[in-house]
Design a protein around this motif. Structure first.
Motif, PDB file in Angstrom:
ATOM      1  N   ALA A 145       0.803  -1.244   0.055  1.00  0.00           N
ATOM      2  CA  ALA A 145      -0.021  -0.131  -0.043  1.00  0.00           C
ATOM      3  C   ALA A 145       1.046   1.154   0.143  1.00  0.00           C
ATOM      4  CB  ALA A 145      -1.048   0.138   1.134  1.00  0.00           C
ATOM      5  N   SER A 146       0.460   2.203  -0.927  1.00  0.00           N
ATOM      6  CA  SER A 146       1.276   3.447  -0.852  1.00  0.00           C
ATOM      7  C   SER A 146       0.967   4.311   0.366  1.00  0.00           C
ATOM      8  CB  SER A 146       0.869   4.138  -2.071  1.00  0.00           C
ATOM      9  OG  SER A 146      -0.174   4.570  -2.356  1.00  0.00           O
ATOM     10  N   ALA A 230      -9.619  -2.281  -5.329  1.00  0.00           N
ATOM     11  CA  ALA A 230     -10.060  -0.934  -5.968  1.00  0.00           C
ATOM     12  C   ALA A 230      -9.528  -0.838  -7.187  1.00  0.00           C
ATOM     13  CB  ALA A 230      -9.444   0.253  -5.118  1.00  0.00           C
ATOM     14  N   VAL A 231      -9.886  -0.166  -8.253  1.00  0.00           N
ATOM     15  CA  VAL A 231      -8.999   0.001  -9.440  1.00  0.00           C
ATOM     16  C   VAL A 231      -7.759   0.637  -9.503  1.00  0.00           C
ATOM     17  CG1 VAL A 231      -9.592   0.762 -11.875  1.00  0.00           C
ATOM     18  CG2 VAL A 231     -11.510   0.022 -10.749  1.00  0.00           C
ATOM     19  N   ASP A 232      -7.760   1.651  -9.008  1.00  0.00           N
ATOM     20  CA  ASP A 232      -6.565   2.453  -8.673  1.00  0.00           C
ATOM     21  C   ASP A 232      -5.559   1.992  -7.752  1.00  0.00           C
ATOM     22  OD1 ASP A 232      -8.217   3.118  -6.854  1.00  0.00           O
ATOM     23  OD2 ASP A 232      -7.848   5.364  -6.800  1.00  0.00           O
ATOM     24  N   GLU A 234      -4.462  -1.552  -5.760  1.00  0.00           N
ATOM     25  CA  GLU A 234      -4.799  -3.020  -5.882  1.00  0.00           C
ATOM     26  C   GLU A 234      -4.515  -3.648  -4.204  1.00  0.00           C
ATOM     27  OE1 GLU A 234      -2.078  -5.757  -7.829  1.00  0.00           O
ATOM     28  OE2 GLU A 234      -0.562  -3.783  -7.907  1.00  0.00           O
ATOM     29  N   THR A 235      -4.036  -2.886  -3.196  1.00  0.00           N
ATOM     30  CA  THR A 235      -3.739  -3.148  -1.860  1.00  0.00           C
ATOM     31  C   THR A 235      -5.067  -2.934  -1.175  1.00  0.00           C
ATOM     32  OG1 THR A 235      -2.687  -1.181  -1.411  1.00  0.00           O
ATOM     33  CG2 THR A 235      -1.236  -2.974  -1.826  1.00  0.00           C
ATOM     34  N   SER A 236      -6.019  -2.008  -1.915  1.00  0.00           N
ATOM     35  CA  SER A 236      -7.215  -1.526  -1.134  1.00  0.00           C
ATOM     36  C   SER A 236      -8.358  -2.485  -1.592  1.00  0.00           C
ATOM     37  CB  SER A 236      -7.591  -0.157  -1.429  1.00  0.00           C
ATOM     38  OG  SER A 236      -8.680   0.272  -0.993  1.00  0.00           O
ATOM     39  N   PHE A 237      -9.235  -3.099  -0.655  1.00  0.00           N
ATOM     40  CA  PHE A 237     -10.250  -3.935  -0.758  1.00  0.00           C
ATOM     41  C   PHE A 237     -11.586  -3.231  -0.289  1.00  0.00           C
ATOM     42  CE2 PHE A 237      -8.674  -7.756  -2.513  1.00  0.00           C
ATOM     43  CZ  PHE A 237      -7.107  -7.544  -2.356  1.00  0.00           C
TER      44      PHE A 237
END
Length: 259
Positions: A145-146, A230-232, A234-237
């Motif tokens: 995750a950024s 999430a589309v933008d 990928e570490t977010s669900f």
């Protein structure tokens, strides 16, 4: 202690005005007791010496340490944990052409605020630098995750009053199953006999594919709960449930209801 007066007593007749602002150099006839109820006392501030890191780097150093009883307990618990999670199976001999990875035990010692050793940890780690690409591993990528995205999640949570929760998965890398065929020489620290050899069933710490396998395992588990990446990022669900909204990243943010 009394407060300083707005005006200082006059300097005694014939006294010299000090050249510096140091009160102790004031002229004769003027003392600090004129301004304070207690006499000035000098307090020495002791600066602690840096605590020497005596964490062992080998079994010999661990045995020589005054904390050897604690290290021995941790070594036994590490072996028990690996066997309980079926990380490996003991083999009598290697198949023809198989490569044997070496391993080591990483010792970790933590201290409290006073510098006293209070936590001990041992972890078996494979020397994955000896693995050969396309033979012992294929993928190594694991999304992270950024920082900007995490800060955006925290800002949204604060702005909307979301509840935030954080969790840590213990021994995360030991959960995914290992697809490649890997053999490892158990380190002497926890080996039951000399040159004990095992076949790895799970991606133990230190292997090249460990992070990638955990990432795949985690994403599969989150998707099984109905979350979508999430589309933008990928570490977010994200999970949508009627009027409930849930966002999960390295930091989990949940909302009771969405207005």
């Amino acid at each position: 202690m009394s407060q300083l007066p707005h005006t200082f007593p006059a300097v005694a007749e014939g006294g010299d005005v000090p050249d510096s602002n140091d009160p102790t150099s004031w002229a004769d006839g003027v003392s600090l007791s004129d301004y304070f109820e207690e006499d000035l006392s000098v307090h020495a501030v002791s600066i602690e010496e840096p605590i020497e890191d005596d964490t062992p780097t080998s079994l010999a150093e661990a045995k020589a340490s005054p904390y050897w009883p604690q290290w021995k307990i941790e070594l036994d618990q590490e072996r028990t944990a690996l066997e309980k999670q079926r990380v490996y199976v003991v083999v009598e001999s290697l198949p023809p052409g198989a490569k044997l990875l070496k391993a080591k035990v990483v010792y970790k010692q933590k201290r409290d605020k006073l510098g006293n050793a209070n936590r001990f940890k041992c972890r078996v780690t494979a020397k994955g630098f000896a693995q050969v690409e396309l033979v012992h591993y294929y993928d190594t990528f694991a999304a992270v995750a950024s920082g900007a995205y995490i800060r955006a999640c925290l800002l949204m949570a604060i702005a909307h009053g979301y509840k935030m929760k954080h969790l840590d998965v213990t021994t995360a890398f030991l959960y995914p199953e290992l697809k490649e065929e890997l053999y490892m020489l158990m380190p002497e620290d926890i080996a039951k006999y000399p040159r004990e050899t095992v076949k790895l069933l799970r991606s133990i710490y230190g292997t090249k594919q460990a992070a990638h396998n955990w990432w795949k395992e985690l994403t599969a588990a989150l998707r099984s709960f109905g979350l979508k990446a999430a589309v933008d990022e990928e570490t977010s669900f994200v999970l949508w449930m009627r009027r409930q909204f849930s966002l999960r990243t390295g930091t989990t943010v949940t909302r009771r209801s969405l207005s």
